[in-house]
Design a protein around this motif. Structure first.
Motif, mmCIF file in Angstrom:
data_model
loop_
_atom_site.group_PDB
_atom_site.id
_atom_site.type_symbol
_atom_site.label_atom_id
_atom_site.label_comp_id
_atom_site.label_asym_id
_atom_site.label_seq_id
_atom_site.Cartn_x
_atom_site.Cartn_y
_atom_site.Cartn_z
ATOM 1 N N PRO A 2 -1.421 8.603 -9.813
ATOM 2 C CA PRO A 2 -0.026 8.155 -9.806
ATOM 3 C C PRO A 2 0.073 6.653 -10.061
ATOM 4 O O PRO A 2 -0.828 5.885 -9.679
ATOM 5 N N VAL A 3 1.131 6.248 -10.717
ATOM 6 C CA VAL A 3 1.377 4.819 -10.924
ATOM 7 C C VAL A 3 1.484 4.125 -9.572
ATOM 8 O O VAL A 3 0.966 3.016 -9.374
ATOM 9 N N ASP A 4 2.129 4.791 -8.627
ATOM 10 C CA ASP A 4 2.259 4.280 -7.257
ATOM 11 C C ASP A 4 1.384 5.155 -6.352
ATOM 12 O O ASP A 4 1.819 6.214 -5.895
ATOM 13 N N PRO A 5 0.134 4.754 -6.113
ATOM 14 C CA PRO A 5 -0.792 5.596 -5.342
ATOM 15 C C PRO A 5 -0.287 5.860 -3.921
ATOM 16 O O PRO A 5 0.439 5.044 -3.325
ATOM 17 N N TYR A 6 -0.682 6.998 -3.385
ATOM 18 C CA TYR A 6 -0.316 7.361 -2.015
ATOM 19 C C TYR A 6 -1.255 6.676 -1.022
ATOM 20 O O TYR A 6 -2.479 6.729 -1.173
ATOM 21 N N THR A 7 -0.657 6.058 -0.013
ATOM 22 C CA THR A 7 -1.445 5.455 1.060
ATOM 23 C C THR A 7 -1.655 6.494 2.160
ATOM 24 O O THR A 7 -1.067 7.584 2.127
ATOM 25 N N SER A 8 -2.473 6.148 3.137
ATOM 26 C CA SER A 8 -2.682 7.074 4.261
ATOM 27 C C SER A 8 -1.391 7.310 5.020
ATOM 28 O O SER A 8 -1.122 8.418 5.504
ATOM 29 N N ASP A 9 -0.543 6.276 5.128
ATOM 30 C CA ASP A 9 0.757 6.444 5.788
ATOM 31 C C ASP A 9 1.667 7.359 4.954
ATOM 32 O O ASP A 9 2.406 8.183 5.508
ATOM 33 N N ASP A 10 1.592 7.227 3.642
ATOM 34 C CA ASP A 10 2.388 8.081 2.759
ATOM 35 C C ASP A 10 2.032 9.551 2.951
ATOM 36 O O ASP A 10 2.885 10.435 2.804
ATOM 37 N N LEU A 11 0.769 9.811 3.267
ATOM 38 C CA LEU A 11 0.266 11.181 3.360
ATOM 39 C C LEU A 11 0.408 11.789 4.750
ATOM 40 O O LEU A 11 0.014 12.938 4.965
ATOM 41 N N ASN A 12 1.003 11.061 5.668
ATOM 42 C CA ASN A 12 1.165 11.552 7.050
ATOM 43 C C ASN A 12 2.299 12.576 7.113
ATOM 44 O O ASN A 12 3.455 12.239 7.348
ATOM 45 N N TRP A 13 1.949 13.841 6.904
ATOM 46 C CA TRP A 13 2.966 14.884 6.846
ATOM 47 C C TRP A 13 3.623 15.171 8.193
ATOM 48 O O TRP A 13 4.675 15.830 8.247
ATOM 49 N N THR A 14 3.044 14.666 9.272
ATOM 50 C CA THR A 14 3.659 14.870 10.596
ATOM 51 C C THR A 14 4.809 13.896 10.836
ATOM 52 O O THR A 14 5.577 14.061 11.784
ATOM 53 N N ASN A 15 4.918 12.885 9.976
ATOM 54 C CA ASN A 15 6.000 11.906 10.087
ATOM 55 C C ASN A 15 7.104 12.294 9.104
ATOM 56 O O ASN A 15 6.899 12.298 7.885
#
Length: 215
Positions: free
Chosen positions: A88-101
């Motif tokens: 992705p042009v805007d890579p996913y961070t670990s916070d971005d991937l926190n599906w519980t949030n």
């Protein structure tokens, strides 16, 4: 005088015979060399034809945490394939991937499908037309393929290609993720895929690839 003339005539005949013999030898060597060159060229042509008829394989993958990348690399090593990473042009961070949030990037995108249009740094791999078989790998997000894969699938023509999906997940199966991507693509001969656990062993991946009867 007649004797001298006979001797000179004999010498001329000898020299003429030697010259003809040398020319014949040279012609023979030239013919042999030409034949060897032709055989070599034929061998090169046959090898080139064999190389051109062998199937080219590409392993395409999107990996959020590294699990799908590991499987993709094993598939490539086992099948002798090239690798292409979907980024992705805007890579996913670990916070971005926190599906519980509920406010994380993936959660917001999941709840609003219009936000799943993820721009990629590159959509079409180099020499795309040369590949006959394409593996497509991704993590499972909410039971479907991680949506950064969508624009790759939509942006390429899979006509004449065999497409084999694979996924990684902690607990979810492949589900309909492969079928949904096939519908999205609209082209290609899509096969049943395979699901691997996040920590799948290389031997398990190799066993699957070796059972696919890839040409």
């Amino acid at each position: 005088m007649k004797k001298l003339t006979s001797i000179l005539l004999a010498l001329v005949l000898v020299f003429s015979f030697v010259a003809c013999s040398n020319n014949s030898s040279d012609n023979s060597n030239t013919t042999s060399s030409t034949s060897q060159t032709a055989d070599t060229s034929k061998s090169i042509d046959e090898n080139t034809q064999n190389s051109n008829t062998s199937s080219k394989i590409l392993v395409v993958y999107y990996s959020a945490t590294g699990s799908t990348k590991a499987v993709a690399e094993t598939i490539a090593d086992t099948s002798g394939a090239d690798l292409f990473e979907i980024t992705p042009v805007d890579p996913y961070t670990s916070d971005d991937l926190n599906w519980t949030n509920d406010n994380s990037r993936v959660s917001v995108e999941y709840n609003d499908e219009s936000k799943r249009d993820v721009p990629l740094t590159k959509t079409t791999p180099d020499n795309w037309a040369d590949y006959d078989t394409v593996f497509i790998g991704y993590p499972i997000w909410w039971g479907i393929a991680a949506w950064p894969v969508n624009n790759f699938v939509k942006g390429n023509d899979f006509s004449g290609k065999t497409v084999i999906p694979f996924c990684t997940s902690t607990s979810s199966g492949l589900g309909q993720s492969g079928d949904l991507l096939a519908d999205m693509a609209g082209t290609g001969n899509w096969q049943d895929g395979e699901r691997f656990s996040s920590g799948a062993s290389s031997s398990k991946v190799e066993s699957w690839v070796n059972g696919l009867d890839l040409k």
